[in-house]
Design a protein around this motif. Structure first.
Motif, PDB file in Angstrom:
ATOM      1  N   ASP A   7      36.951  79.611  74.977  1.00  0.00           N
ATOM      2  CA  ASP A   7      38.179  78.945  75.407  1.00  0.00           C
ATOM      3  C   ASP A   7      39.350  79.890  75.213  1.00  0.00           C
ATOM      4  O   ASP A   7      39.329  80.735  74.312  1.00  0.00           O
ATOM      5  N   LEU A   8      40.337  79.740  76.067  1.00  0.00           N
ATOM      6  CA  LEU A   8      41.554  80.533  75.967  1.00  0.00           C
ATOM      7  C   LEU A   8      42.761  79.613  75.952  1.00  0.00           C
ATOM      8  O   LEU A   8      42.742  78.555  76.584  1.00  0.00           O
ATOM      9  N   SER A  17      51.207  83.445  84.147  1.00  0.00           N
ATOM     10  CA  SER A  17      50.746  83.217  82.773  1.00  0.00           C
ATOM     11  C   SER A  17      49.672  84.230  82.399  1.00  0.00           C
ATOM     12  O   SER A  17      49.073  84.871  83.258  1.00  0.00           O
ATOM     13  N   TYR A  18      49.434  84.349  81.111  1.00  0.00           N
ATOM     14  CA  TYR A  18      48.474  85.326  80.591  1.00  0.00           C
ATOM     15  C   TYR A  18      47.853  84.754  79.321  1.00  0.00           C
ATOM     16  O   TYR A  18      48.408  83.845  78.688  1.00  0.00           O
ATOM     17  N   PRO A  19      46.700  85.269  78.918  1.00  0.00           N
ATOM     18  CA  PRO A  19      46.032  84.739  77.724  1.00  0.00           C
ATOM     19  C   PRO A  19      46.755  85.170  76.449  1.00  0.00           C
ATOM     20  O   PRO A  19      47.225  86.306  76.345  1.00  0.00           O
ATOM     21  N   ILE A  20      46.829  84.232  75.496  1.00  0.00           N
ATOM     22  CA  ILE A  20      47.458  84.541  74.215  1.00  0.00           C
ATOM     23  C   ILE A  20      46.515  84.296  73.034  1.00  0.00           C
ATOM     24  O   ILE A  20      46.771  84.753  71.936  1.00  0.00           O
ATOM     25  N   GLU A  21      45.430  83.542  73.277  1.00  0.00           N
ATOM     26  CA  GLU A  21      44.450  83.287  72.225  1.00  0.00           C
ATOM     27  C   GLU A  21      43.077  83.153  72.870  1.00  0.00           C
ATOM     28  O   GLU A  21      42.941  82.535  73.927  1.00  0.00           O
ATOM     29  N   VAL A  22      42.078  83.733  72.223  1.00  0.00           N
ATOM     30  CA  VAL A  22      40.694  83.653  72.687  1.00  0.00           C
ATOM     31  C   VAL A  22      39.822  83.234  71.515  1.00  0.00           C
ATOM     32  O   VAL A  22      40.007  83.717  70.399  1.00  0.00           O
ATOM     33  N   ALA A  23      38.892  82.328  71.793  1.00  0.00           N
ATOM     34  CA  ALA A  23      37.883  81.975  70.790  1.00  0.00           C
ATOM     35  C   ALA A  23      36.564  81.748  71.500  1.00  0.00           C
ATOM     36  O   ALA A  23      36.532  81.268  72.627  1.00  0.00           O
ATOM     37  N   TRP A  24      35.497  82.124  70.826  1.00  0.00           N
ATOM     38  CA  TRP A  24      34.155  81.809  71.319  1.00  0.00           C
ATOM     39  C   TRP A  24      33.276  81.509  70.114  1.00  0.00           C
ATOM     40  O   TRP A  24      33.549  81.941  68.997  1.00  0.00           O
ATOM     41  N   SER A  31      30.723  83.701  65.973  1.00  0.00           N
ATOM     42  CA  SER A  31      31.995  83.284  66.556  1.00  0.00           C
ATOM     43  C   SER A  31      33.040  84.369  66.367  1.00  0.00           C
ATOM     44  O   SER A  31      32.865  85.283  65.552  1.00  0.00           O
ATOM     45  N   ASP A  32      34.108  84.257  67.109  1.00  0.00           N
ATOM     46  CA  ASP A  32      35.268  85.121  66.939  1.00  0.00           C
ATOM     47  C   ASP A  32      36.473  84.397  67.518  1.00  0.00           C
ATOM     48  O   ASP A  32      36.336  83.597  68.454  1.00  0.00           O
ATOM     49  N   SER A  33      37.626  84.690  66.965  1.00  0.00           N
ATOM     50  CA  SER A  33      38.865  84.095  67.435  1.00  0.00           C
ATOM     51  C   SER A  33      40.000  85.055  67.123  1.00  0.00           C
ATOM     52  O   SER A  33      40.028  85.642  66.034  1.00  0.00           O
ATOM     53  N   PHE A  34      40.902  85.227  68.072  1.00  0.00           N
ATOM     54  CA  PHE A  34      42.033  86.121  67.832  1.00  0.00           C
ATOM     55  C   PHE A  34      43.182  85.791  68.778  1.00  0.00           C
ATOM     56  O   PHE A  34      42.992  85.209  69.842  1.00  0.00           O
ATOM     57  N   LEU A  35      44.367  86.174  68.339  1.00  0.00           N
ATOM     58  CA  LEU A  35      45.570  86.067  69.149  1.00  0.00           C
ATOM     59  C   LEU A  35      45.765  87.386  69.886  1.00  0.00           C
ATOM     60  O   LEU A  35      45.257  88.430  69.443  1.00  0.00           O
ATOM     61  N   ILE A  36      46.504  87.354  70.989  1.00  0.00           N
ATOM     62  CA  ILE A  36      46.786  88.562  71.764  1.00  0.00           C
ATOM     63  C   ILE A  36      48.299  88.780  71.788  1.00  0.00           C
ATOM     64  O   ILE A  36      49.063  87.866  72.113  1.00  0.00           O
ATOM     65  N   ASN A  37      48.713  89.992  71.461  1.00  0.00           N
ATOM     66  CA  ASN A  37      50.124  90.350  71.474  1.00  0.00           C
ATOM     67  C   ASN A  37      50.564  90.632  72.918  1.00  0.00           C
ATOM     68  O   ASN A  37      50.107  91.609  73.514  1.00  0.00           O
ATOM     69  N   PRO A  38      51.433  89.798  73.493  1.00  0.00           N
ATOM     70  CA  PRO A  38      51.843  90.019  74.879  1.00  0.00           C
ATOM     71  C   PRO A  38      52.640  91.303  75.079  1.00  0.00           C
ATOM     72  O   PRO A  38      52.691  91.827  76.203  1.00  0.00           O
ATOM     73  N   ASP A  39      53.226  91.837  74.022  1.00  0.00           N
ATOM     74  CA  ASP A  39      53.973  93.092  74.150  1.00  0.00           C
ATOM     75  C   ASP A  39      53.061  94.267  74.463  1.00  0.00           C
ATOM     76  O   ASP A  39      53.543  95.337  74.839  1.00  0.00           O
ATOM     77  N   SER A  40      51.756  94.096  74.327  1.00  0.00           N
ATOM     78  CA  SER A  40      50.817  95.191  74.592  1.00  0.00           C
ATOM     79  C   SER A  40      50.563  95.380  76.095  1.00  0.00           C
ATOM     80  O   SER A  40      49.892  96.339  76.479  1.00  0.00           O
ATOM     81  N   LYS A 132      37.162  62.583  76.948  1.00  0.00           N
ATOM     82  CA  LYS A 132      38.334  61.702  76.943  1.00  0.00           C
ATOM     83  C   LYS A 132      38.487  61.001  75.606  1.00  0.00           C
ATOM     84  O   LYS A 132      39.595  60.674  75.202  1.00  0.00           O
ATOM     85  N   GLY A 133      37.381  60.794  74.907  1.00  0.00           N
ATOM     86  CA  GLY A 133      37.418  60.132  73.613  1.00  0.00           C
ATOM     87  C   GLY A 133      37.681  61.077  72.452  1.00  0.00           C
ATOM     88  O   GLY A 133      37.813  60.652  71.321  1.00  0.00           O
ATOM     89  N   GLN A 134      37.742  62.387  72.743  1.00  0.00           N
ATOM     90  CA  GLN A 134      37.960  63.361  71.683  1.00  0.00           C
ATOM     91  C   GLN A 134      39.447  63.694  71.580  1.00  0.00           C
ATOM     92  O   GLN A 134      40.114  63.935  72.581  1.00  0.00           O
ATOM     93  N   TRP A 135      39.936  63.717  70.352  1.00  0.00           N
ATOM     94  CA  TRP A 135      41.284  64.217  70.145  1.00  0.00           C
ATOM     95  C   TRP A 135      41.200  65.728  70.094  1.00  0.00           C
ATOM     96  O   TRP A 135      40.367  66.287  69.385  1.00  0.00           O
ATOM     97  N   ARG A 136      42.016  66.398  70.876  1.00  0.00           N
ATOM     98  CA  ARG A 136      41.950  67.853  70.923  1.00  0.00           C
ATOM     99  C   ARG A 136      43.302  68.470  70.636  1.00  0.00           C
ATOM    100  O   ARG A 136      44.231  68.309  71.405  1.00  0.00           O
ATOM    101  N   GLN A 137      43.394  69.127  69.495  1.00  0.00           N
ATOM    102  CA  GLN A 137      44.540  69.977  69.247  1.00  0.00           C
ATOM    103  C   GLN A 137      44.274  71.241  70.054  1.00  0.00           C
ATOM    104  O   GLN A 137      43.209  71.843  69.920  1.00  0.00           O
ATOM    105  N   HIS A 138      45.162  71.635  70.901  1.00  0.00           N
ATOM    106  CA  HIS A 138      44.873  72.736  71.811  1.00  0.00           C
ATOM    107  C   HIS A 138      45.071  74.094  71.163  1.00  0.00           C
ATOM    108  O   HIS A 138      46.050  74.782  71.393  1.00  0.00           O
ATOM    109  N   ARG A 139      44.089  74.436  70.355  1.00  0.00           N
ATOM    110  CA  ARG A 139      43.909  75.784  69.861  1.00  0.00           C
ATOM    111  C   ARG A 139      42.504  76.169  70.295  1.00  0.00           C
ATOM    112  O   ARG A 139      41.608  75.334  70.369  1.00  0.00           O
ATOM    113  N   ALA A 140      42.305  77.421  70.591  1.00  0.00           N
ATOM    114  CA  ALA A 140      41.071  77.860  71.237  1.00  0.00           C
ATOM    115  C   ALA A 140      39.807  77.502  70.451  1.00  0.00           C
ATOM    116  O   ALA A 140      38.850  76.990  71.024  1.00  0.00           O
TER     117      ALA A 140
END
Length: 160
Positions: A7-8, A17-24, A31-40, A132-140
Motif C-alpha cells: 500500500d502507498l 501527486s506522488y508517493p510519500i509512504e510505502v509499506a508491504w 515486511s517493510d515500511s518507509f516514508l519518502i522525502n519529496p525533496d529528493s 466497509k466494516g473495517q476502520w482504517r487509519q490511512h497509514r500504509a
C-alpha cells in the motif's frame, strides 16, 4: 498461501501527486515500511491538505524521516524482486509506483497485481463488504494489515 500486499500513501489523488509512504507485508512474516522525502525529486511539490488529514503525515516529517526516491526504489526491488505483489487499489498504487520509478530511472523488478487477479467477482464483493466494516487509519502498514485480513477472510469463506 503466501500473500504479499503493498500500500502507498500519497501527497494527494491528482495527476501531480506522488508517493510519500510505502509499506508491504507478506503472510510469511516479512515486511517493510518507509516514508519518502519529496525533496529528493525535483518537481514533487504538490500537496493536498485533505490527503494530509487522511494519512496525518506532514511535509516536515517526510523531510526529516523520509528516504530518497532512489533508496525507496532500491529497497522495493531488493526485497520484492520477481514477486507478484497485491494491491487493493491497483490504479492508484500503480500510478504512484510509476511516478516513483520514473523519477529515479529505475525499472520495477516486481509485478503489482490487483485484487481481480486473486479473487473471483463474488469474492471481490465479499471483500468490499468486509472492508466497509473495517476502520482504517490511512497509514500504509495499517492498510496492508487490513488488506491481508480481508483477503484471508474471503479465502477462509471459500474453503469453508
Amino acid at each position: 498461501m503466501n500473500l504479499i500486499c503493498l500500500d502507498l500513501e500519497a501527497s494527494g489523488l491528482g495527476p501531480h501527486s506522488y508517493p510519500i509512504e510505502v509499506a508491504w507485508k507478506s503472510t510469511a512474516g516479512q515486511s517493510d515500511s518507509f516514508l519518502i522525502n519529496p525533496d529528493s525529486v525535483p518537481g514533487w511539490d504538490f500537496w493536498d491538505e485533505y490527503a494530509e488529514e487522511l494519512h496525518n503525515l506532514c511535509v516536515s516529517e517526510l523531510r526529516e524521516k523520509g528516504v530518497t526516491a532512489d533508496v525507496a526504489c532500491q529497497r522495493l526491488n531488493e526485497q520484492l524482486q520477481g514477486l507478484d505483489v497485491l494491491s487493493d487499489a491497483w490504479e492508484f498504487d500503480s500510478f504512484w509506483l510509476s511516478r516513483l520509478f520514473e523519477a529515479t530511472g529505475e525499472t520495477m523488478a516486481f509485478r503489482l497485481i490487483g485484487l481481480p487477479a486473486l479473487l473471483s467477482p463474488d469474492e471481490l464483493l465479499t471483500y468490499k463488504l468486509i472492508c466497509k466494516g473495517q476502520w482504517r487509519q490511512h497509514r500504509a502498514m495499517n492498510d496492508v494489515d487490513h488488506i491481508i485480513e480481508a483477503v484471508l477472510r474471503v479465502h477462509s469463506d471459500r474453503d469453508a
